[in-house]
Design a protein around this motif. Structure first.
Motif, PDB file in Angstrom:
ATOM      1  N   GLU A 137     -21.707 -24.949 -17.024  1.00  0.00           N
ATOM      2  CA  GLU A 137     -21.241 -26.057 -16.474  1.00  0.00           C
ATOM      3  C   GLU A 137     -21.328 -27.354 -17.367  1.00  0.00           C
ATOM      4  O   GLU A 137     -20.326 -27.819 -17.400  1.00  0.00           O
ATOM      5  N   SER A 152     -17.828 -28.873 -18.236  1.00  0.00           N
ATOM      6  CA  SER A 152     -17.420 -30.258 -18.076  1.00  0.00           C
ATOM      7  C   SER A 152     -16.862 -30.903 -19.389  1.00  0.00           C
ATOM      8  O   SER A 152     -16.122 -32.158 -18.880  1.00  0.00           O
ATOM      9  N   GLU A 189     -13.489 -31.394 -18.488  1.00  0.00           N
ATOM     10  CA  GLU A 189     -13.149 -31.916 -16.931  1.00  0.00           C
ATOM     11  C   GLU A 189     -13.656 -33.155 -16.901  1.00  0.00           C
ATOM     12  O   GLU A 189     -12.997 -34.250 -15.926  1.00  0.00           O
ATOM     13  N   VAL A 190     -14.387 -33.982 -17.579  1.00  0.00           N
ATOM     14  CA  VAL A 190     -14.791 -35.299 -17.503  1.00  0.00           C
ATOM     15  C   VAL A 190     -13.977 -36.190 -18.044  1.00  0.00           C
ATOM     16  O   VAL A 190     -13.126 -35.741 -18.823  1.00  0.00           O
ATOM     17  N   THR A 237     -15.653 -40.707 -10.882  1.00  0.00           N
ATOM     18  CA  THR A 237     -16.853 -40.240 -10.439  1.00  0.00           C
ATOM     19  C   THR A 237     -17.263 -41.000  -8.971  1.00  0.00           C
ATOM     20  O   THR A 237     -18.258 -40.256  -8.158  1.00  0.00           O
ATOM     21  N   SER A 260     -18.509 -32.728 -12.359  1.00  0.00           N
ATOM     22  CA  SER A 260     -18.445 -32.678 -13.904  1.00  0.00           C
ATOM     23  C   SER A 260     -19.020 -33.583 -14.706  1.00  0.00           C
ATOM     24  O   SER A 260     -19.969 -33.307 -15.771  1.00  0.00           O
ATOM     25  N   PHE A 277     -21.829 -32.884 -17.596  1.00  0.00           N
ATOM     26  CA  PHE A 277     -21.650 -33.427 -19.011  1.00  0.00           C
ATOM     27  C   PHE A 277     -22.655 -34.051 -19.403  1.00  0.00           C
ATOM     28  O   PHE A 277     -23.369 -34.028 -20.590  1.00  0.00           O
TER      29      PHE A 277
END
Length: 189
Positions: free
Chosen positions: A36, A40, A43-44, A131, A140, A144
């Motif tokens: 994960e 991230s 995706e972040v 977020t 994400s 991160f």
């Protein structure tokens, strides 16, 4: 958090084989998995001081190795690394993509002010506001940050990404980038 000294040279980070990055340094019980954390990075959403987004995916794909460093003005280990980052800036500032990110988005104004005092050629970013309204982006961001089981963060946290765009190592805690072997690893062709 104990002061962590990572004794491996950066060049050994990139000798890692297999599907997983090597997580090095402070062992913190995580609420997220290594996979994960690695995912991230693609995706972040990151934004800079002027609100402009940073396309981290494109940066990681530009053929140069990338260092993403989660950093905080209140973190003694983060501050201790600045001498090493100054050495990199003096020796080879364009060899790597170096990206600093506030370890807590809410601390960004203070992180930005402190970061500017070092006069480094790189910028510091924060995780974007998406977020707050997008559950997937929040997940994400949590990955991160490498969220710990108690909801905290380990600082500094470094993602070392090879020129191919693959995460080669995740380093929890302080690295002394000023040591000759680490500086050489950052400046080697």
């Amino acid at each position: 958090m104990k002061h962590v000294f990572v004794s491996l040279a950066l060049s050994t980070f990139f000798a890692t084989s297999g599907a997983h990055a090597e997580i090095i340094g402070a062992n913190a019980p995580r609420a997220v998995t290594e996979d994960e954390m690695k995912a991230s990075l693609g995706e972040v959403d990151l934004v800079g001081a002027n609100g402009a987004p940073l396309d981290l995916r494109a940066l990681m794909a530009n053929g140069r190795p990338t260092l993403v460093s989660l950093w905080a003005y209140w973190c003694p280990n983060c501050l201790a690394e600045m001498k090493g980052f100054k050495s990199i800036a003096a020796a080879c500032p364009d060899r790597w993509n170096i990206v600093f990110v506030s370890a807590r988005a809410s601390d960004y104004p203070k992180d930005l002010a402190k970061f500017k005092t070092y006069g480094l050629p790189w910028k510091i970013f924060r995780v974007g506001d998406s977020t707050k309204t997008d559950v997937a982006k929040a997940k994400s961001a949590r990955a991160f940050y490498g969220a710990t089981a108690d909801g905290g963060v380990v600082t500094p946290l470094h993602y070392l990404i090879g020129a191919s765009g693959r995460v080669d190592a995740i380093v929890n805690g302080r690295m002394n980038f000023a040591e000759p072997q680490r500086l050489a690893a950052f400046c080697a062709d």
